[in-house]
Design a protein around this motif. Structure first.
Motif, mmCIF file in Angstrom:
data_model
loop_
_atom_site.group_PDB
_atom_site.id
_atom_site.type_symbol
_atom_site.label_atom_id
_atom_site.label_comp_id
_atom_site.label_asym_id
_atom_site.label_seq_id
_atom_site.Cartn_x
_atom_site.Cartn_y
_atom_site.Cartn_z
ATOM 1 N N ALA A 1 15.637 -18.701 52.467
ATOM 2 C CA ALA A 1 15.183 -19.675 51.367
ATOM 3 C C ALA A 1 15.319 -19.168 50.033
ATOM 4 C CB ALA A 1 13.605 -19.475 51.397
ATOM 5 N N LYS A 2 15.898 -17.939 49.944
ATOM 6 C CA LYS A 2 16.195 -17.300 48.745
ATOM 7 C C LYS A 2 17.627 -17.601 48.143
ATOM 8 C CE LYS A 2 16.131 -12.593 46.416
ATOM 9 N NZ LYS A 2 16.995 -11.655 46.477
ATOM 10 N N ASP A 3 18.247 -17.786 49.289
ATOM 11 C CA ASP A 3 19.731 -18.325 49.002
ATOM 12 C C ASP A 3 19.790 -19.827 48.465
ATOM 13 O OD1 ASP A 3 20.493 -15.865 49.863
ATOM 14 O OD2 ASP A 3 20.918 -16.489 52.034
ATOM 15 N N LEU A 4 18.668 -20.660 48.831
ATOM 16 C CA LEU A 4 18.679 -21.816 48.391
ATOM 17 C C LEU A 4 17.902 -22.012 47.312
ATOM 18 C CD1 LEU A 4 18.942 -23.467 52.191
ATOM 19 C CD2 LEU A 4 20.489 -23.785 50.163
ATOM 20 N N LYS A 5 17.481 -20.909 46.742
ATOM 21 C CA LYS A 5 16.501 -21.190 45.688
ATOM 22 C C LYS A 5 15.171 -21.745 46.076
ATOM 23 C CE LYS A 5 19.374 -19.849 41.728
ATOM 24 N NZ LYS A 5 20.802 -20.159 41.737
ATOM 25 N N ILE A 6 14.836 -21.631 47.180
ATOM 26 C CA ILE A 6 13.546 -22.398 47.418
ATOM 27 C C ILE A 6 12.316 -21.214 47.602
ATOM 28 C CG2 ILE A 6 12.345 -23.294 49.624
ATOM 29 C CD1 ILE A 6 14.963 -24.343 50.666
ATOM 30 N N ASP A 7 11.384 -21.711 46.529
ATOM 31 C CA ASP A 7 10.523 -20.837 46.317
ATOM 32 C C ASP A 7 9.107 -20.795 47.392
ATOM 33 O OD1 ASP A 7 8.849 -22.859 45.699
ATOM 34 O OD2 ASP A 7 9.106 -22.496 43.394
ATOM 35 N N ALA A 8 8.370 -19.610 47.588
ATOM 36 C CA ALA A 8 7.354 -19.546 48.571
ATOM 37 C C ALA A 8 6.430 -20.915 48.370
ATOM 38 C CB ALA A 8 6.340 -18.366 48.098
ATOM 39 N N GLU A 9 6.301 -21.286 47.260
ATOM 40 C CA GLU A 9 5.436 -22.371 46.936
ATOM 41 C C GLU A 9 5.945 -23.671 47.966
ATOM 42 O OE1 GLU A 9 2.080 -24.314 46.023
ATOM 43 O OE2 GLU A 9 2.578 -22.422 45.810
ATOM 44 N N MET A 10 7.013 -23.892 47.684
ATOM 45 C CA MET A 10 7.768 -24.879 48.625
ATOM 46 C C MET A 10 7.588 -24.881 50.185
ATOM 47 S SD MET A 10 11.570 -26.364 47.182
ATOM 48 C CE MET A 10 12.208 -27.020 48.495
ATOM 49 N N LEU A 11 7.648 -23.435 50.388
ATOM 50 C CA LEU A 11 7.419 -23.471 51.784
ATOM 51 C C LEU A 11 5.814 -23.586 52.291
ATOM 52 C CD1 LEU A 11 9.431 -20.003 52.072
ATOM 53 C CD2 LEU A 11 10.152 -22.373 53.133
ATOM 54 N N VAL B 1 5.577 -30.628 54.875
ATOM 55 C CA VAL B 1 7.026 -30.958 54.825
ATOM 56 C C VAL B 1 7.289 -32.036 53.858
ATOM 57 C CG1 VAL B 1 8.762 -31.566 56.336
ATOM 58 C CG2 VAL B 1 6.892 -30.230 57.077
ATOM 59 N N ASN B 2 8.254 -31.576 52.947
ATOM 60 C CA ASN B 2 8.691 -32.744 52.006
ATOM 61 C C ASN B 2 8.166 -33.566 51.096
ATOM 62 O OD1 ASN B 2 11.528 -32.127 52.936
ATOM 63 N ND2 ASN B 2 11.401 -33.661 54.622
ATOM 64 N N VAL B 3 6.522 -33.249 51.221
ATOM 65 C CA VAL B 3 5.720 -34.074 50.469
ATOM 66 C C VAL B 3 5.762 -33.536 48.918
ATOM 67 C CG1 VAL B 3 3.273 -34.576 50.206
ATOM 68 C CG2 VAL B 3 4.021 -34.532 52.304
ATOM 69 N N GLY B 4 5.906 -34.515 48.147
ATOM 70 C CA GLY B 4 6.050 -34.438 46.638
ATOM 71 C C GLY B 4 7.036 -33.592 46.320
ATOM 72 N N PHE B 5 8.205 -33.163 47.292
ATOM 73 C CA PHE B 5 9.520 -32.460 46.995
ATOM 74 C C PHE B 5 10.388 -33.714 46.112
ATOM 75 C CE2 PHE B 5 10.204 -29.198 50.317
ATOM 76 C CZ PHE B 5 8.891 -28.895 50.352
ATOM 77 N N SER B 6 11.176 -32.929 45.308
ATOM 78 C CA SER B 6 11.933 -33.955 44.436
ATOM 79 C C SER B 6 13.300 -34.164 45.343
ATOM 80 C CB SER B 6 12.380 -33.244 43.396
ATOM 81 O OG SER B 6 13.344 -32.097 43.569
ATOM 82 N N GLY B 7 14.089 -35.027 45.063
ATOM 83 C CA GLY B 7 15.256 -35.435 45.850
ATOM 84 C C GLY B 7 16.055 -34.085 46.178
ATOM 85 N N GLY B 8 16.264 -33.386 45.011
ATOM 86 C CA GLY B 8 17.192 -32.302 45.389
ATOM 87 C C GLY B 8 16.290 -30.952 46.130
#
Lengths: 439, 251
Positions: free
Chosen positions: B130-140, B144-151
């Motif tokens: 997740a770190k490589d993709l700049k995905i933070d703990a909050e997103m995890l 699943v995908n709820v409230g996520f931006s397109g990116g």
């Protein structure tokens, strides 16, 4: 004259309901007790006789046939001895057990807990001086207006036992009542009465199939600033029949939170009547019901806002398959003057095949002008896109379905504040799903 | 790696032919791109390969390392090493992203006869990826995908890809809805997975993505067929001239 004809029809409908009641009561006698208990019971019997038992044509019984609950004797219900891990076992709690409605002292802890006075109805009813005399049947009586609930009056009249719990402090240890079912023909009545004094706190846990047929009433007086949490798991014996009713009155700034998980059961009617009489109180009632086959589950909720700035939430989820039926009738009544009421009700069903059925009647009746009240009721199947997404990641179809069912129910589960209790409920649900794989 | 022969597909619900004889081969270690006008059948191809319901194969075959894909359930294809990065990742309220990732990783390990990953190993694994993709703990933690931006959704797709370590990755318009920075991030994620053995099929409308993920071959799809194949220069040609010339010359 049409008016007379109508009046006559009503009179004859009532007399039929009274006939059904007479059949039910033929072999029953009021339990013996002291003065106050006898008065309350006689009073309840009189109210009951004026109402009769529900008829299939009653509006309040449109979705649920009352015959099984009305009949003089219960239908035989097999006892389901399954190897399932006992629920709430890991929690430090005060355990009280009833078997087919009869207190089981050898399986129960001593009825002693710091901050709580706890006694059995069977004993208290013989004493002439008891705090319960001011409360027994009172909330049930109030709950009969504007909608009749004859089975609750029947309970107040004939319940021989139950728990009378007066909470004076913040009690950290939950009171856990287990209702075991051993007899295929038992017809059990239990009446529990809870009084939370101002600022008191208690968690009540309940579980078990209870009896072939179970009639249970819970009256809860929640004092100002008091907090009451309730989590129950209705037992999973397939053929059991149950009528349960909860009556609660909430003081100012108090909290009432109740969650019920129902897995299986041929007939379950759970009524919940809440009256919010103090400002800034909060009432949450939630439930998850899982049915497969011969299953009828009815949630009937009536919440009255009679104070300012109170909040109420109803969140009910039902997962139904193979002919199972789920019903919901929920009402929010906002009385004149109950300004800034925030009321919401949600009832949803997930129909796992096209033989399952869900019937819902959400109602709002509002006499104040500055309120926010809404409801949402839906019925649907598993979302194919979600299912494909999970399967495309390698999750097999059964696991993916279970995951989506758990996701559907999650919103009701979130109403359980304690994480350990929520986990216990989720495990129950998960077990139920796994046992039904491929069925 | 992936071999598609004369694949004909129609919709199950209506008598509409979408793919009309697709031939395509993606060898191990290579990145192939498919470009083509709207409605040419690109997304259908990705769905049919990954096992979505609603399509009927009337003719032809598709194999992954010689294994017949079309006879497998969607989850079996995933376990065999096929991965589809969705054009529109599905939102699943009530299922935590972490639970989802763990269920998926363990389901595939189980299908391949490996032991399930312990909770702590999994946590380390997911955090590193997740770190490589700049995905933070909050997103995890979120559903699943709820409230996520397109990116965020697309990054989440690449995270799943990185964790599942498939042999054959199909990216369906992974660039759609991405800004320049997000595209770079996603492309870096994909490039990090290029190891000389893993193969990629990149479906896109724009040459831009192919600047970041350099393809070995480019195929043009139109009206349910691959009508032209070539090197990376073919994508540039499309970028400059559109599809009209190619459609005209192959008509």
């Amino acid at each position: 004259m049409p008016g007379v004809a109508k009046g006559t029809a009503r009179a004859s409908a009532l007399s039929k309901k009274q006939d059904v009641l007479a059949e039910r009561l033929a072999a029953m006698t009021l339990p013996e007790g002291g003065v106050w208990a006898t008065e309350r019971r006689k009073d309840a019997l009189a109210r009951l006789q004026a109402m009769g038992l529900p008829a299939p044509r009653d509006e309040y019984w449109r979705f649920t046939r009352p015959q099984l609950l009305n009949a003089p004797a219960p239908e035989r219900a097999a006892v389901f001895h399954a190897d399932e891990a006992p629920i709430f076992d890991e929690i430090d709690r005060l355990r009280i057990v009833f078997v087919d409605g009869v207190f089981a002292p050898e399986e129960s802890d001593d009825l002693a807990l710091e901050g709580v006075e706890i006694e059995r109805l069977a004993e208290a009813a013989t004493k002439d001086i008891h705090w319960a005399k001011e409360l027994y049947g009172v909330l049930e009586t109030r709950g009969q207006d504007p909608v009749e609930r004859p089975h609750a009056a029947l309970n107040t009249a004939f319940a021989t036992d139950g728990l009378l719990i007066r909470v004076t402090g913040k009690v950290t240890k939950p009171v856990h009542v287990t209702y075991r079912h051993e007899s295929e023909t038992s017809d059990a009545y239990l009446h529990n009465l809870l009084k939370l004094e101002a600022g008191a706190e208690l968690t009540l846990l309940e579980n078990g199939p209870a009896a072939a047929r179970f009639n249970k009433v819970l009256e809860v007086e929640v004092g100002d600033g008091a907090r009451f949490h309730h989590v129950r798991a209705q037992g999973r014996d397939h053929e059991r029949q149950a009528f349960t009713a909860m009556f609660a009155r909430l003081g100012a700034e108090s909290l009432f939170k109740s969650f019920t998980l129902t897995a299986n059961g041929r007939m379950t009617r759970n009524e919940c009547v809440i009256e919010m009489t103090g400002d800034d109180a909060s009432a949450h009632v939630a439930g998850a019901a899982l049915g497969h086959g011969d299953f009828h589950h009815d949630d009937t909720v009536f919440i009255t806002h009679d104070a300012e700035r109170c909040e109420s939430r109803q969140v009910f989820k039902k997962v139904l398959r193979k002919g199972a039926v789920g019903t919901f009738q929920g009402k929010i009544l906002v009385k004149r003057g109950a300004q800034k009421t925030d009321g919401y009700q949600k009832s949803q069903s997930l129909l796992l095949d096209d033989t399952a059925n869900f019937l819902a009647k959400p109602e709002l009746e509002i006499y104040a002008d500055d309120v926010a009240c809404s409801h949402g009721s839906t019925s649907g199947a598993i979302d194919e896109d979600m299912l494909f997404y999970l399967r495309a990641r390698g999750v097999d179809k059964d696991t993916a379905m279970d995951l989506l069912v758990l996701a559907f129910v999650a919103e009701a589960m979130e109403e359980i504040e304690d994480e350990g209790l929520a986990q216990a409920m989720t495990e129950r649900l998960d077990g139920w799903l796994q046992r039904r794989r491929g069925a | 790696m992936l071999k598609i022969n004369n694949l004909h597909v129609q919709l199950e619900e209506e008598d509409k032919q979408i793919l009309k004889g697709v031939d395509l081969e993606v060898p191990a270690g290579e990145v192939h791109a498919i470009m083509g006008p709207n409605g040419s059948g690109k997304s259908t191809l990705s769905y049919v390969l990954s096992g979505k319901d609603g399509y009927e194969v009337t003719e032809g075959s598709a194999t992954l390392e010689g294994q017949d894909l079309l006879s497998l359930e969607a989850e079996e294809r995933a376990a065999a090493g096929l991965f589809l990065a969705f054009q529109y990742p599905v939102e699943i309220p009530g299922v935590g992203n972490m639970t989802f990732l763990r269920t998926a990783v363990n389901a595939q390990r189980k299908a391949r006869g490996q032991d399930e990953m312990s909770a702590s190993d999994f946590l380390k694994f997911v955090r590193a990826k997740a770190k490589d993709l700049k995905i933070d703990a909050e997103m995890l933690k979120r559903p699943v995908n709820v409230g996520f931006s397109g990116g965020e959704k697309k990054r989440n797709e690449i995270l799943q890809m990185a964790m599942l370590e498939p042999k054959m990755c199909i990216l369906d318009e992974t660039d759609s809805g991405l800004d320049v920075d997000a595209m770079k991030l996603v492309s870096d994620g994909v490039n990090a997975l290029r190891d000389g053995k893993r193969a990629f099929l990149v479906i896109t409308h724009y040459q831009r993505l192919l600047d970041h993920i350099q393809p070995d071959a480019v195929h043009i799809m139109a009206n349910g067929r691959i009508i032209k194949s070539g090197g990376p220069e073919l994508a540039l040609e499309v970028e400059h001239n559109g599809y009209a010339d190619i459609l005209a010359e192959t008509a």
